[in-house]
Scaffold this motif. Sequence first.
Motif, PDB file in Angstrom:
ATOM      1  N   TYR A   8       0.699  -1.288  -0.014  1.00 24.07           N
ATOM      2  CA  TYR A   8      -0.011   0.179   0.040  1.00 24.07           C
ATOM      3  C   TYR A   8       0.861   1.208   0.057  1.00 24.07           C
ATOM      4  O   TYR A   8       1.901   1.363   0.561  1.00 24.07           O
ATOM      5  CB  TYR A   8      -0.905   0.058   1.406  1.00 24.07           C
ATOM      6  CG  TYR A   8      -2.027  -0.856   1.184  1.00 24.07           C
ATOM      7  CD1 TYR A   8      -1.940  -2.181   1.363  1.00 24.07           C
ATOM      8  CD2 TYR A   8      -3.366  -0.473   1.087  1.00 24.07           C
ATOM      9  CE1 TYR A   8      -3.123  -3.207   1.435  1.00 24.07           C
ATOM     10  CE2 TYR A   8      -4.315  -1.290   1.138  1.00 24.07           C
ATOM     11  CZ  TYR A   8      -3.960  -2.530   1.271  1.00 24.07           C
ATOM     12  OH  TYR A   8      -5.377  -3.682   1.290  1.00 24.07           O
ATOM     13  N   GLN A  65       0.773   5.638   0.844  1.00 25.16           N
ATOM     14  CA  GLN A  65       0.162   6.643   1.540  1.00 25.16           C
ATOM     15  C   GLN A  65       0.883   8.012   1.295  1.00 25.16           C
ATOM     16  O   GLN A  65       1.919   8.241   1.453  1.00 25.16           O
ATOM     17  CB  GLN A  65       0.091   6.588   3.233  1.00 25.16           C
ATOM     18  CG  GLN A  65      -0.475   7.419   3.775  1.00 25.16           C
ATOM     19  CD  GLN A  65      -0.699   7.333   5.271  1.00 25.16           C
ATOM     20  OE1 GLN A  65       0.213   6.647   5.821  1.00 25.16           O
ATOM     21  NE2 GLN A  65      -1.706   7.779   6.044  1.00 25.16           N
ATOM     22  N   ASN A  92      -1.247  13.380   4.047  1.00 23.04           N
ATOM     23  CA  ASN A  92      -2.612  13.811   4.288  1.00 23.04           C
ATOM     24  C   ASN A  92      -3.561  12.727   3.786  1.00 23.04           C
ATOM     25  O   ASN A  92      -4.677  13.508   3.328  1.00 23.04           O
ATOM     26  CB  ASN A  92      -2.720  15.177   4.068  1.00 23.04           C
ATOM     27  CG  ASN A  92      -1.865  16.017   5.003  1.00 23.04           C
ATOM     28  OD1 ASN A  92      -1.557  15.898   6.314  1.00 23.04           O
ATOM     29  ND2 ASN A  92      -1.042  16.972   4.447  1.00 23.04           N
ATOM     30  N   ARG A  93      -3.273  11.703   3.452  1.00 20.38           N
ATOM     31  CA  ARG A  93      -4.244  10.867   2.525  1.00 20.38           C
ATOM     32  C   ARG A  93      -4.391   9.454   3.317  1.00 20.38           C
ATOM     33  O   ARG A  93      -3.544   8.912   4.070  1.00 20.38           O
ATOM     34  CB  ARG A  93      -3.864  10.569   1.212  1.00 20.38           C
ATOM     35  CG  ARG A  93      -3.776  11.991   0.336  1.00 20.38           C
ATOM     36  CD  ARG A  93      -4.928  12.450  -0.198  1.00 20.38           C
ATOM     37  NE  ARG A  93      -5.592  11.585  -0.844  1.00 20.38           N
ATOM     38  CZ  ARG A  93      -5.774  11.641  -2.212  1.00 20.38           C
ATOM     39  NH1 ARG A  93      -4.845  12.454  -2.763  1.00 20.38           N
ATOM     40  NH2 ARG A  93      -6.357  10.773  -2.936  1.00 20.38           N
ATOM     41  N   GLY A  94      -5.200   8.776   3.181  1.00 21.26           N
ATOM     42  CA  GLY A  94      -5.436   7.390   3.550  1.00 21.26           C
ATOM     43  C   GLY A  94      -4.692   6.335   2.788  1.00 21.26           C
ATOM     44  O   GLY A  94      -4.090   6.801   1.712  1.00 21.26           O
ATOM     45  N   LEU A  95      -4.590   5.531   2.858  1.00 20.80           N
ATOM     46  CA  LEU A  95      -3.643   4.430   2.186  1.00 20.80           C
ATOM     47  C   LEU A  95      -4.297   3.951   1.043  1.00 20.80           C
ATOM     48  O   LEU A  95      -5.524   3.714   1.285  1.00 20.80           O
ATOM     49  CB  LEU A  95      -3.228   2.872   3.161  1.00 20.80           C
ATOM     50  CG  LEU A  95      -2.379   3.275   4.210  1.00 20.80           C
ATOM     51  CD1 LEU A  95      -2.551   4.013   5.357  1.00 20.80           C
ATOM     52  CD2 LEU A  95      -1.692   1.599   4.875  1.00 20.80           C
ATOM     53  N   PHE A 151      -4.143   0.876  -2.272  1.00 16.31           N
ATOM     54  CA  PHE A 151      -3.784  -0.455  -2.404  1.00 16.31           C
ATOM     55  C   PHE A 151      -2.830  -0.266  -3.561  1.00 16.31           C
ATOM     56  O   PHE A 151      -3.086   0.372  -4.721  1.00 16.31           O
ATOM     57  CB  PHE A 151      -4.966  -1.423  -2.787  1.00 16.31           C
ATOM     58  CG  PHE A 151      -4.539  -2.576  -3.418  1.00 16.31           C
ATOM     59  CD1 PHE A 151      -4.763  -2.672  -4.768  1.00 16.31           C
ATOM     60  CD2 PHE A 151      -4.286  -3.507  -2.796  1.00 16.31           C
ATOM     61  CE1 PHE A 151      -4.364  -3.903  -5.396  1.00 16.31           C
ATOM     62  CE2 PHE A 151      -3.849  -4.908  -3.477  1.00 16.31           C
ATOM     63  CZ  PHE A 151      -4.020  -5.074  -4.932  1.00 16.31           C
ATOM     64  N   LEU A 186       4.709   7.175   1.697  1.00 23.19           N
ATOM     65  CA  LEU A 186       5.097   6.243   2.707  1.00 23.19           C
ATOM     66  C   LEU A 186       4.542   4.997   2.204  1.00 23.19           C
ATOM     67  O   LEU A 186       3.386   4.751   1.685  1.00 23.19           O
ATOM     68  CB  LEU A 186       4.528   6.722   3.997  1.00 23.19           C
ATOM     69  CG  LEU A 186       4.515   6.042   5.185  1.00 23.19           C
ATOM     70  CD1 LEU A 186       6.075   5.857   5.391  1.00 23.19           C
ATOM     71  CD2 LEU A 186       3.731   6.530   6.469  1.00 23.19           C
ATOM     72  N   PHE A 224       3.902   0.703   2.755  1.00 26.28           N
ATOM     73  CA  PHE A 224       3.309  -0.407   3.646  1.00 26.28           C
ATOM     74  C   PHE A 224       3.479  -1.604   3.139  1.00 26.28           C
ATOM     75  O   PHE A 224       2.669  -1.719   1.914  1.00 26.28           O
ATOM     76  CB  PHE A 224       2.239  -0.026   4.622  1.00 26.28           C
ATOM     77  CG  PHE A 224       2.161   1.133   5.325  1.00 26.28           C
ATOM     78  CD1 PHE A 224       1.870   2.351   4.887  1.00 26.28           C
ATOM     79  CD2 PHE A 224       2.567   1.028   6.774  1.00 26.28           C
ATOM     80  CE1 PHE A 224       1.985   3.681   5.777  1.00 26.28           C
ATOM     81  CE2 PHE A 224       2.641   2.046   7.702  1.00 26.28           C
ATOM     82  CZ  PHE A 224       2.431   3.321   7.301  1.00 26.28           C
TER      83      PHE A 224
END
Lengths: 112, 116
Positions: A36, A38, A41-44, A46, A88, A90
């Motif tokens: 994932y 990111q 200032n955003r959500g993760l 896919f 970022l 993940f």
Amino acid sequence: AQSVAQPEDQVNVAEGNPLTVKCTYSVSGNPYLFWYVQYPNRGLQFLLKYITGDNLVKGSYGFEAEFNKSQTSFHLKKPSALVSDSALYFCAVWEGNYQLIWGAGTKLIIKP
Amino acid sequence: DAGVIQSPRHEVTEMGQEVTLRCKPISGHDYLFWYRQTMMRGLELLIYFNNNVPIDDSGMPEDRFSAKMPNASFSTLKIQPSEPRDSAVYFCASSSPRSSWGNEQFFGPGTRLTVL
């Protein structure tokens, strides 16, 4: 117990160069592996996943990941980095019961 | 589909106050997850639901935290009373094992909570 490790807190790459973000895992059975991204200032979001089949998985934004069972790794790669790839990242492994086990995240910085 | 919707996007409150975060999952998704993200602890799973039933709340930090899912289209995460150490970004995510994406989770934009 299942676990995911992202050994690098931060990866710095020059624009246009290939990039690799590392991920290793530990599972008791066959792994379901995910990446994932990111943005600030955003959500993760896919990027890609491996469940079975070809060890090289292609995903969004030109990213791909290589599943290596012997090394228990699932490294994220891109042939030519863009400044806009700075974010970022993940890695995650599916534990069962639809819960993902997440790595700590790797900050990718692409310098112009 | 509008994706996972969270409200409010930002919340600033004073210590001791009650805080309620809201989430609307993607229609048809039967799993809902609440996460907390901080610089120190990274991304933490707090609780998740399947078909509106809490399955695992072992990540809820303490009794001040509670979560409900009264129906398939709405969930709340409540903190009462709030403390400064609760300051974080709280994410809601949903997924459906029947979707073509398998276990992919779709995240909302998050609620940035600041407790003064």
